[in-house]
Design a protein around this motif. Structure first.
Motif, PDB file in Angstrom:
ATOM      1  N   ALA A  24       0.807  -1.221   0.000  1.00 16.28           N
ATOM      2  CA  ALA A  24       0.000   0.000   0.000  1.00 16.28           C
ATOM      3  C   ALA A  24       0.835   1.265   0.000  1.00 16.28           C
ATOM      4  CB  ALA A  24      -0.932  -0.022   1.203  1.00 16.28           C
ATOM      5  N   GLN A  25       2.138   1.178   0.287  1.00 14.22           N
ATOM      6  CA  GLN A  25       2.984   2.364   0.355  1.00 14.22           C
ATOM      7  C   GLN A  25       3.544   2.777  -1.008  1.00 14.22           C
ATOM      8  OE1 GLN A  25       3.305  -0.167   2.897  1.00 14.22           O
ATOM      9  NE2 GLN A  25       1.805   1.154   3.887  1.00 14.22           N
ATOM     10  N   GLY A  26       3.187   2.074  -2.069  1.00 13.11           N
ATOM     11  CA  GLY A  26       3.679   2.419  -3.385  1.00 13.11           C
ATOM     12  C   GLY A  26       5.039   1.845  -3.685  1.00 13.11           C
ATOM     13  N   VAL A  27       5.327   0.657  -3.144  1.00 12.48           N
ATOM     14  CA  VAL A  27       6.571  -0.036  -3.439  1.00 12.48           C
ATOM     15  C   VAL A  27       6.230  -1.234  -4.315  1.00 12.48           C
ATOM     16  CG1 VAL A  27       8.577  -1.251  -2.513  1.00 12.48           C
ATOM     17  CG2 VAL A  27       7.599   0.700  -1.277  1.00 12.48           C
ATOM     18  N   PHE A  28       6.793  -1.258  -5.517  1.00 16.01           N
ATOM     19  CA  PHE A  28       6.468  -2.287  -6.493  1.00 16.01           C
ATOM     20  C   PHE A  28       7.719  -3.089  -6.842  1.00 16.01           C
ATOM     21  CE2 PHE A  28       3.715   1.335  -6.911  1.00 16.01           C
ATOM     22  CZ  PHE A  28       2.449   0.806  -7.079  1.00 16.01           C
ATOM     23  N   LYS A  29       7.599  -4.402  -6.861  1.00 19.18           N
ATOM     24  CA  LYS A  29       8.729  -5.247  -7.237  1.00 19.18           C
ATOM     25  C   LYS A  29       8.626  -5.554  -8.725  1.00 19.18           C
ATOM     26  CE  LYS A  29      10.365  -8.028  -4.250  1.00 19.18           C
ATOM     27  NZ  LYS A  29      10.583  -9.157  -3.302  1.00 19.18           N
ATOM     28  N   ASP A  30       9.683  -5.244  -9.491  1.00 19.19           N
ATOM     29  CA  ASP A  30       9.624  -5.432 -10.942  1.00 19.19           C
ATOM     30  C   ASP A  30      10.211  -6.777 -11.359  1.00 19.19           C
ATOM     31  OD1 ASP A  30      12.389  -5.164 -10.908  1.00 19.19           O
ATOM     32  OD2 ASP A  30      12.442  -3.267 -12.001  1.00 19.19           O
ATOM     33  N   ALA A  31      10.369  -6.975 -12.676  1.00 16.29           N
ATOM     34  CA  ALA A  31      10.809  -8.265 -13.213  1.00 16.29           C
ATOM     35  C   ALA A  31      12.261  -8.574 -12.879  1.00 16.29           C
ATOM     36  CB  ALA A  31      10.607  -8.298 -14.724  1.00 16.29           C
ATOM     37  N   LEU A  32      13.019  -7.575 -12.437  1.00 18.65           N
ATOM     38  CA  LEU A  32      14.402  -7.795 -12.022  1.00 18.65           C
ATOM     39  C   LEU A  32      14.508  -8.042 -10.517  1.00 18.65           C
ATOM     40  CD1 LEU A  32      16.285  -5.035 -14.083  1.00 18.65           C
ATOM     41  CD2 LEU A  32      15.982  -7.459 -14.659  1.00 18.65           C
ATOM     42  N   GLY A  33      13.357  -8.006  -9.842  1.00 21.16           N
ATOM     43  CA  GLY A  33      13.365  -8.179  -8.394  1.00 21.16           C
ATOM     44  C   GLY A  33      13.696  -6.897  -7.650  1.00 21.16           C
ATOM     45  N   ARG A  34      13.752  -5.772  -8.367  1.00 13.03           N
ATOM     46  CA  ARG A  34      14.065  -4.487  -7.757  1.00 13.03           C
ATOM     47  C   ARG A  34      12.808  -3.897  -7.121  1.00 13.03           C
ATOM     48  NH1 ARG A  34      14.003  -1.514 -11.629  1.00 13.03           N
ATOM     49  NH2 ARG A  34      15.171   0.316 -10.928  1.00 13.03           N
ATOM     50  N   GLU A  35      12.963  -3.196  -6.036  1.00  7.59           N
ATOM     51  CA  GLU A  35      11.852  -2.489  -5.424  1.00  7.59           C
ATOM     52  C   GLU A  35      11.807  -1.064  -5.963  1.00  7.59           C
ATOM     53  OE1 GLU A  35      12.056  -2.758  -1.182  1.00  7.59           O
ATOM     54  OE2 GLU A  35      11.134  -4.761  -1.185  1.00  7.59           O
ATOM     55  N   VAL A  36      10.718  -0.746  -6.612  1.00  6.14           N
ATOM     56  CA  VAL A  36      10.541   0.569  -7.226  1.00  6.14           C
ATOM     57  C   VAL A  36       9.575   1.371  -6.358  1.00  6.14           C
ATOM     58  CG1 VAL A  36       9.816   1.809  -9.300  1.00  6.14           C
ATOM     59  CG2 VAL A  36      10.904  -0.446  -9.508  1.00  6.14           C
ATOM     60  N   VAL A  37      10.043   2.502  -5.853  1.00  2.93           N
ATOM     61  CA  VAL A  37       9.256   3.320  -4.932  1.00  2.93           C
ATOM     62  C   VAL A  37       8.642   4.500  -5.684  1.00  2.93           C
ATOM     63  CG1 VAL A  37       9.283   4.706  -2.830  1.00  2.93           C
ATOM     64  CG2 VAL A  37      10.765   2.688  -3.025  1.00  2.93           C
ATOM     65  N   LEU A  38       7.329   4.614  -5.584  1.00  2.00           N
ATOM     66  CA  LEU A  38       6.612   5.749  -6.172  1.00  2.00           C
ATOM     67  C   LEU A  38       5.895   6.505  -5.067  1.00  2.00           C
ATOM     68  CD1 LEU A  38       5.046   4.082  -9.360  1.00  2.00           C
ATOM     69  CD2 LEU A  38       7.077   5.520  -9.236  1.00  2.00           C
ATOM     70  N   LYS A  39       6.223   7.780  -4.926  1.00  2.00           N
ATOM     71  CA  LYS A  39       5.618   8.586  -3.868  1.00  2.00           C
ATOM     72  C   LYS A  39       4.207   9.028  -4.228  1.00  2.00           C
ATOM     73  CE  LYS A  39      10.095  10.313  -2.259  1.00  2.00           C
ATOM     74  NZ  LYS A  39      10.945  11.512  -2.030  1.00  2.00           N
ATOM     75  N   ASP A  40       3.978   9.257  -5.539  1.00  2.81           N
ATOM     76  CA  ASP A  40       2.672   9.692  -6.008  1.00  2.81           C
ATOM     77  C   ASP A  40       2.332   8.953  -7.293  1.00  2.81           C
ATOM     78  OD1 ASP A  40       2.158  11.966  -4.103  1.00  2.81           O
ATOM     79  OD2 ASP A  40       4.026  12.694  -5.019  1.00  2.81           O
ATOM     80  N   VAL A 103       9.727   5.736 -15.522  1.00  4.61           N
ATOM     81  CA  VAL A 103      10.164   5.133 -16.781  1.00  4.61           C
ATOM     82  C   VAL A 103       9.808   3.660 -16.719  1.00  4.61           C
ATOM     83  CG1 VAL A 103      12.149   4.482 -18.200  1.00  4.61           C
ATOM     84  CG2 VAL A 103      12.039   6.772 -17.199  1.00  4.61           C
ATOM     85  N   ILE A 104       9.212   3.153 -17.773  1.00  2.00           N
ATOM     86  CA  ILE A 104       8.920   1.723 -17.843  1.00  2.00           C
ATOM     87  C   ILE A 104       9.828   1.127 -18.916  1.00  2.00           C
ATOM     88  CG2 ILE A 104       7.173  -0.067 -18.154  1.00  2.00           C
ATOM     89  CD1 ILE A 104       5.058   1.927 -17.358  1.00  2.00           C
ATOM     90  N   ALA A 105      10.623   0.136 -18.533  1.00  6.78           N
ATOM     91  CA  ALA A 105      11.636  -0.449 -19.406  1.00  6.78           C
ATOM     92  C   ALA A 105      11.410  -1.950 -19.557  1.00  6.78           C
ATOM     93  CB  ALA A 105      13.038  -0.175 -18.845  1.00  6.78           C
ATOM     94  N   THR A 106      12.149  -2.545 -20.478  1.00  4.31           N
ATOM     95  CA  THR A 106      12.056  -3.978 -20.713  1.00  4.31           C
ATOM     96  C   THR A 106      13.411  -4.635 -20.502  1.00  4.31           C
ATOM     97  OG1 THR A 106      11.515  -5.690 -22.359  1.00  4.31           O
ATOM     98  CG2 THR A 106      12.375  -3.619 -23.193  1.00  4.31           C
ATOM     99  N   PRO A 124      12.425   6.787 -10.938  1.00  2.00           N
ATOM    100  CA  PRO A 124      11.918   5.414 -10.811  1.00  2.00           C
ATOM    101  C   PRO A 124      11.835   4.710 -12.168  1.00  2.00           C
ATOM    102  CG  PRO A 124      10.552   6.960  -9.590  1.00  2.00           C
ATOM    103  CD  PRO A 124      11.461   7.783 -10.451  1.00  2.00           C
ATOM    104  N   VAL A 125      12.348   3.491 -12.207  1.00  2.00           N
ATOM    105  CA  VAL A 125      12.303   2.671 -13.422  1.00  2.00           C
ATOM    106  C   VAL A 125      11.677   1.334 -13.078  1.00  2.00           C
ATOM    107  CG1 VAL A 125      13.591   1.686 -15.343  1.00  2.00           C
ATOM    108  CG2 VAL A 125      14.466   3.730 -14.183  1.00  2.00           C
ATOM    109  N   TYR A 126      10.592   1.010 -13.752  1.00  2.00           N
ATOM    110  CA  TYR A 126       9.916  -0.273 -13.544  1.00  2.00           C
ATOM    111  C   TYR A 126      10.195  -1.143 -14.766  1.00  2.00           C
ATOM    112  CZ  TYR A 126       6.266  -3.647 -12.391  1.00  2.00           C
ATOM    113  OH  TYR A 126       5.587  -4.795 -12.080  1.00  2.00           O
ATOM    114  N   VAL A 127      10.821  -2.308 -14.547  1.00  2.00           N
ATOM    115  CA  VAL A 127      11.255  -3.182 -15.639  1.00  2.00           C
ATOM    116  C   VAL A 127      10.301  -4.364 -15.780  1.00  2.00           C
ATOM    117  CG1 VAL A 127      13.128  -4.618 -16.540  1.00  2.00           C
ATOM    118  CG2 VAL A 127      13.653  -2.516 -15.267  1.00  2.00           C
TER     119      VAL A 127
END
Length: 301
Positions: A24-40, A103-106, A124-127
């Motif tokens: 709920a805090q806006g922390v997303f785990k992407d395909a690389l296993g990285r935690e991507v934090v979005l404040k808004d 940024v959304i990357a592949t 922030p980069v979400y892969v």
């Protein structure tokens, strides 16, 4: 009842237990296993691949896209978006000038050092990394969560899922046809395992004759294709005729190939099978129809 149950289970998994954890805090785990934090909720999004651009338009957040890569031409409206280079050669200066908050990357295609550089710049980069039809659906769902709450997203995803499940449940050609998919003319190239193409062929009821290749996109010889005797040949092309006709004529010289004997050589729009987007389901449905023709001639339709 059994088909409906399988679909229901898949959708339950998709919407309740998706593979990337989100809190709920806006922390997303992407395909690389990285935690991507979005404040808004992001309002200035840069897409690092044409497939990502398509997904963002599918989710109807095109007004928040401020930059895309070259060849982001679908839907046509995407042509008007500022370009930030190709997906393998990103113009970082241009990206930074656009002031993105996401940024959304592949994983396949975008250079890793670009993601590292954006991390260093605190952008922030979400892969993503979808390699199958089911993973496309899951990826769309996850992007919808990353960019913020969206209206009617679940109904769109359900419809895509239903179309995939329908093909899975329909009768398949028997015996299973051996399929050769040509994705490049010179040199001749095809697809191996761990590719979206492989999944599409398999789900549609065919057997990729190069599924044993550990290389995703191997170069192969004409002699090897002849030896493996495909029942159906698909030629992936962005042109409606030109390249397809030239390639088809080349294969027609080899009448020992079952696909040539039965005239089962078909063109498929490369965008429908190369890009992990909602249109890949169109590609699946087309491949299925062609495999079920049972020897009927159907060039380029």
């Amino acid at each position: 009842m059994e088909k409906a149950t399988r679909l229901g289970v898949f959708l339950l998994i998709l919407f309740m237990h998706s593979p990337f954890d989100v809190n709920a805090q806006g922390v997303f785990k992407d395909a690389l296993g990285r935690e991507v934090v979005l404040k808004d909720r992001p309002i200035r999004i840069v897409s690092f691949a044409p497939s990502i651009t398509e997904i963002l338009y599918f989710l109807e957040v095109q007004d928040r896209i401020v930059g895309v890569t070259e060849y982001s031409y679908y839907p046509p409206e995407a042509n008007s978006k500022p370009k930030i280079g190709s997906y393998i050669s990103i113009n970082m200066e241009k990206v930074l000038s656009l002031g993105p908050d996401l940024v959304i990357a592949t994983k396949d295609g975008n250079p890793p050092h670009v993601v590292d550089a954006l991390d260093a710049a605190h952008i922030p980069v979400y892969v993503i990394n979808p390699r199958s039809l089911d993973e496309i659906v899951i990826t769309i769902k996850k992007i919808s969560e990353v960019v913020g709450p969206l209206k009617e997203v679940e109904s769109k995803i359900v419809k895509l899922t239903e179309r995939i499940q329908k093909i899975k449940s329909l009768p398949k050609p028997n015996p299973v046809p051996k399929v050769f998919l040509q994705i490049n003319l010179k040199p001749v190239m095809t697809v191996g395992k761990h590719t979206l193409h492989q999944d599409i062929i398999s789900v549609a009821g065919g057997k990729n004759i190069f599924e044993d290749s550990l290389t995703p996109y191997p170069r192969i010889s004409v002699e090897e294709v002849i030896r493996r005797s495909p029942d159906v040949i698909f030629i992936s092309s962005m042109e409606r005729r030109g390249e397809f006709e030239a390639a088809r004529k080349e294969w027609m010289k080899w009448d020992s190939i079952p696909a040539v004997k039965s005239k089962r050589i078909f063109m498929v729009d490369s965008d429908l099978i190369d890009r992990p987007t909602p249109r890949a389901v169109d590609g699946l449905e087309y491949i299925y129809r062609m495999l079920m023709l049972e020897g009927k001639r159907d060039y380029g339709n």
